[in-house]
Write an enzyme that holds these catalytic residues in place. Structure first.
Site, PDB file in Angstrom:
ATOM      1  N   ASP A  13       6.316  19.471   2.225  1.00 27.69           N
ATOM      2  CA  ASP A  13       7.276  18.913   1.418  1.00 27.69           C
ATOM      3  C   ASP A  13       8.867  18.761   2.027  1.00 27.69           C
ATOM      4  OD1 ASP A  13       5.487  18.729  -0.508  1.00 27.69           O
ATOM      5  OD2 ASP A  13       5.959  20.718  -1.230  1.00 27.69           O
ATOM      6  N   LYS A  16       8.346  14.095   4.789  1.00 23.14           N
ATOM      7  CA  LYS A  16       7.387  13.477   5.633  1.00 23.14           C
ATOM      8  C   LYS A  16       7.239  12.156   5.300  1.00 23.14           C
ATOM      9  CE  LYS A  16       4.249  16.436   5.203  1.00 23.14           C
ATOM     10  NZ  LYS A  16       4.934  17.460   4.563  1.00 23.14           N
ATOM     11  N   GLY A  17       7.079  11.798   4.013  1.00 24.58           N
ATOM     12  CA  GLY A  17       6.751  10.525   3.541  1.00 24.58           C
ATOM     13  C   GLY A  17       8.005   9.459   3.656  1.00 24.58           C
ATOM     14  N   ALA A  39      -1.790  16.629  -0.471  1.00 25.52           N
ATOM     15  CA  ALA A  39      -0.436  16.036  -0.201  1.00 25.52           C
ATOM     16  C   ALA A  39       0.273  15.382  -1.176  1.00 25.52           C
ATOM     17  CB  ALA A  39      -0.840  15.359   1.270  1.00 25.52           C
ATOM     18  N   HIS A  41       3.452  12.830  -0.908  1.00 28.82           N
ATOM     19  CA  HIS A  41       4.546  12.316  -0.132  1.00 28.82           C
ATOM     20  C   HIS A  41       5.191  11.215  -1.015  1.00 28.82           C
ATOM     21  CE1 HIS A  41       1.927  13.297   3.735  1.00 28.82           C
ATOM     22  NE2 HIS A  41       2.320  14.442   3.086  1.00 28.82           N
TER      23      HIS A  41
HETATM   24  P1  GDP Z   1       6.524  15.462   1.947  1.00 33.79           P
HETATM   25  O1  GDP Z   1       5.262  16.049   1.345  1.00 33.79           O
HETATM   26  O2  GDP Z   1       6.930  15.868   2.990  1.00 33.79           O
HETATM   27  O3  GDP Z   1       6.671  13.712   1.925  1.00 33.79           O
HETATM   28  O4  GDP Z   1       7.929  15.566   0.965  1.00 33.79           O
HETATM   29  P2  GDP Z   1       7.815  15.327  -0.828  1.00 33.79           P
HETATM   30  O5  GDP Z   1       7.763  13.882  -1.049  1.00 33.79           O
HETATM   31  O6  GDP Z   1       6.720  16.061  -1.176  1.00 33.79           O
HETATM   32  O7  GDP Z   1       9.190  16.086  -1.138  1.00 33.79           O
HETATM   33  C1  GDP Z   1      10.240  15.592  -0.505  1.00 33.79           C
HETATM   34  C2  GDP Z   1      11.461  15.094  -1.627  1.00 33.79           C
HETATM   35  O8  GDP Z   1      12.489  15.047  -1.203  1.00 33.79           O
HETATM   36  C3  GDP Z   1      11.043  13.868  -2.314  1.00 33.79           C
HETATM   37  O9  GDP Z   1      11.349  13.887  -3.536  1.00 33.79           O
HETATM   38  C4  GDP Z   1      11.839  12.967  -1.527  1.00 33.79           C
HETATM   39  O10 GDP Z   1      12.063  11.618  -1.975  1.00 33.79           O
HETATM   40  C5  GDP Z   1      12.985  13.722  -1.392  1.00 33.79           C
HETATM   41  N1  GDP Z   1      13.863  13.378  -0.074  1.00 33.79           N
HETATM   42  C6  GDP Z   1      13.357  13.177   0.976  1.00 33.79           C
HETATM   43  N2  GDP Z   1      14.438  13.099   2.011  1.00 33.79           N
HETATM   44  C7  GDP Z   1      15.779  13.317   1.269  1.00 33.79           C
HETATM   45  C8  GDP Z   1      17.112  13.482   1.692  1.00 33.79           C
HETATM   46  O11 GDP Z   1      17.618  13.222   2.803  1.00 33.79           O
HETATM   47  N3  GDP Z   1      17.675  13.926   0.725  1.00 33.79           N
HETATM   48  C9  GDP Z   1      17.453  14.045  -0.511  1.00 33.79           C
HETATM   49  N4  GDP Z   1      18.237  14.206  -1.512  1.00 33.79           N
HETATM   50  N5  GDP Z   1      16.147  13.958  -0.953  1.00 33.79           N
HETATM   51  C10 GDP Z   1      15.280  13.556   0.092  1.00 33.79           C
HETATM   52  P1  IMO Z   2       2.682  17.975   1.683  1.00 36.52           P
HETATM   53  O1  IMO Z   2       1.928  17.046   2.516  1.00 36.52           O
HETATM   54  C1  IMO Z   2       3.152  22.007  -0.086  1.00 36.52           C
HETATM   55  C2  IMO Z   2      -0.314  24.520  -0.032  1.00 36.52           C
HETATM   56  C3  IMO Z   2      -0.825  24.739  -1.601  1.00 36.52           C
HETATM   57  C4  IMO Z   2      -1.404  26.237  -1.417  1.00 36.52           C
HETATM   58  C5  IMO Z   2      -1.931  26.028   0.143  1.00 36.52           C
HETATM   59  C6  IMO Z   2      -3.397  25.881   0.247  1.00 36.52           C
HETATM   60  O2  IMO Z   2       3.168  17.016   0.435  1.00 36.52           O
HETATM   61  O3  IMO Z   2       3.748  18.594   2.346  1.00 36.52           O
HETATM   62  P2  IMO Z   2      -4.911  23.513  -0.528  1.00 36.52           P
HETATM   63  O4  IMO Z   2      -5.069  22.942  -1.839  1.00 36.52           O
HETATM   64  O5  IMO Z   2      -4.480  22.842   0.395  1.00 36.52           O
HETATM   65  O6  IMO Z   2      -5.950  24.352  -0.314  1.00 36.52           O
HETATM   66  O7  IMO Z   2      -3.800  24.785  -0.838  1.00 36.52           O
HETATM   67  O8  IMO Z   2      -1.281  25.106   0.638  1.00 36.52           O
HETATM   68  N1  IMO Z   2      -0.035  23.165  -0.187  1.00 36.52           N
HETATM   69  C7  IMO Z   2       1.200  22.437   0.112  1.00 36.52           C
HETATM   70  N2  IMO Z   2       2.268  22.717  -0.086  1.00 36.52           N
HETATM   71  N3  IMO Z   2       3.135  20.686   0.262  1.00 36.52           N
HETATM   72  C8  IMO Z   2       1.781  20.087   0.655  1.00 36.52           C
HETATM   73  O9  IMO Z   2       1.433  18.857   1.080  1.00 36.52           O
HETATM   74  C9  IMO Z   2       0.689  21.144   0.435  1.00 36.52           C
HETATM   75  N4  IMO Z   2      -0.603  20.897   0.516  1.00 36.52           N
HETATM   76  C10 IMO Z   2      -1.200  22.348   0.302  1.00 36.52           C
HETATM   77  O10 IMO Z   2       0.269  24.872  -2.572  1.00 36.52           O
HETATM   78  O11 IMO Z   2      -0.421  27.346  -1.226  1.00 36.52           O
HETATM   79 MG    MG Z   3       4.945  16.816  -0.553  1.00 32.30          MG
END
Ligand code: GDP
Ligand code: IMO
Ligand code: MG
Length: 427
Positions: A13, A16-17, A39, A41
């Protein structure tokens, strides 16, 4: 050589997306190489917000071919509902390619994930409940079902039989659940075959030919370095290799082809699920990071655990991934703190430790050693260049860069595609 890996440097989180989507306009292929729909994203384009689980974030860039590599685990029902959702919003998904060697998350894998977690009680991993671990376990146990198996009914039936032989014993005798009927599973899986067929390809060949033709290929990691099955905080990890080496095995591309490895790094730290987290906050600062950063899981809707930036982890990510660059995200979330603590080392049983300990017990005892950096109060969301940032924000970024061991080449100052400061070009 234009092959880049983009991966999470912490516990997932990191953003990356957004980072993948940002580069998606300039690359020819975006490839998921591990994980599955665990995931979540997020990509924000203008006033549109997309949550992608299984599909590579490059799917939102019209010129880009999205690829699901052999290392990914695919739940066909999730895949179709994600494709439907995007099609309804006018996104063309016809270019998608899926490896015939990717493993399928079967309904019984999802069941096993849930019952195992329940059985573990307070020792649970806190998985996403999407069947990820059991599907990878079947793969390693050589009783997995692959995408290509959907096109040979007799093979598929034999494989489902082999997988359920042991599982049904466990489900009925250990977990007190009903046995799963083989023919129902086979029927459900065969029902996906026709719709899946146009996407199935020899993705290893496609990607290697693309690289020979100097096309630009971006490998998008799911999860993060500390969730890696080999290099993460085992057993509180996911069941695949989000680290850079995973891109090679999970896509069938040799390490000599990879030119750049970009670690996505949040300006503070979050984690979902169980497991150690030295800089975790249980006070109002943690609450404020969660609120301002919108730290709630995209896949499960769980609140994310929040804490200060941990440079020990960032250094570790640099090492195990061979990072060439960092993309620092969510710097804007830290606006308004007078002072910002940063963890520079750990104290373990009274001793100062600079690097991540390999011993799980030591890591569980690690207490953060903080240095405090001065904060800033100016709005930074409109900053377009490094010099637009207030001096203290610049110093925060420079300090993190120095501690983390690789240059920070981009900075996120908001969720939108254009809310990014580019320092060094990635391409
Ligand atoms: P990922 O799993 O790595 O793709 O990340 P997630 O989407 O799960 O969580 C990242 C969150 O932060 C999302 O809600 C994005 O829209 C947000 N985000 C990403 N980059 C930034 C940033 O630079 N600033 C802010 N405020 N939000 C961001
Ligand atoms: P993105 O790509 C954050 C965590 C789960 C749990 C552990 C194992 O959005 O960053 P699983 O279902 O994979 O066997 O769970 O990994 N987990 C994540 N935490 N971001 C993710 O994906 C995750 N995918 C799995 O919460 O602790
Ligand atoms: Mg995520």
């Amino acid at each position: 050589m234009p092959a880049l890996v983009l991966l999470g440097a912490q516990w997932g989180d990191e953003g990356k997306g957004k980072a993948t989507d940002l580069l998606g306009g300039s690359v020819d292929y975006v490839v998921r190489y591990q994980g599955g729909n665990n995931a979540g994203h997020t990509v924000v384009v203008g006033d549109q917000k997309y949550a992608l689980h299984l599909l590579p974030s490059g799917i939102l860039s019209p010129g880009c071919t999205p690829v699901i590599g052999n290392g990914v685990v695919v739940d066909p029902s999730v895949l179709f509902s994600e494709l439907n959702g995007l099609n309804e919003r006018g996104v063309d998904t016809s270019k998608l390619l899926i490896s015939g060697n990717a493993h399928i998350i079967t309904p019984y894998n999802v069941t096993v994930d849930k019952v195992t977690e329940r059985f573990l009680g307070k020792r649970k991993i806190g998985t996403t409940g999407r069947g990820i671990g059991p599907t990878y376990a079947d793969k390693i146990n050589r009783v997995g079902i692959r995408v290509q198996d959907l096109y040979d009914e007799s093979i598929l039936t034999q494989k489902v039989e082999a997988a359920l032989d042991v599982k049904n014993q466990i489900l009925t005798k250990l977990y007190n659940r009903r046995a799963i009927a083989i023919d129902q599973v086979v029927e459900e899986l065969l029902g996906y075959a026709d719709r899946l067929a146009p996407y199935v390809a020899d993705t290893v060949l496609v990607l290697n030919q693309a690289l020979e033709q100097e096309k630009v290929v971006l490998f998008e990691g799911g999860q993060g370095t500390l969730l890696d099955i080999d290099h993460g905080t085992y057993p509180f990890v996911t069941s695949s290799n989000p680290t850079a080496g995973g891109a090679c095995t999970g896509a069938g591309v040799g390490p000599t082809k990879i030119s750049r490895v970009i670690g996505i790094l949040k300006a503070y730290t979050t984690r979902v699920g169980s497991g150690p987290f030295p800089t975790e906050l249980f006070d109002e600062d943690g609450e404020a990071l969660r609120r301002i950063g919108g730290e709630r899981g995209v896949t499960t809707g769980r609140d994310r655990r929040c804490g200060w930036f941990d440079a020990v982890i960032a250094r570790y990510a640099t090492r195990v991934n061979g990072l060439t660059d960092f993309f620092l995200t969510k710097l804007d979330v830290l606006t308004g703190w007078e002072e910002i603590p940063v963890c520079v080392a750990y104290e373990i049983d009274g001793k100062r430790v600079e690097e991540l300990p390999y011993s799980q017990s030591d890591f569980h005892h690690a207490k953060p050693v903080y240095e405090t950096l001065p904060g800033w109060s100016e709005d930074i969301t409109k900053a377009k260049s490094f010099s637009d940032l207030p001096k203290n924000a610049q110093n925060y970024v420079k300090a993190l860069e120095e501690m983390s061991g690789a240059p920070i080449s981009a900075i996120g100052v908001g969720p939108g595609r254009d809310e990014t400061i580019e320092i060094n070009s990635f391409l």
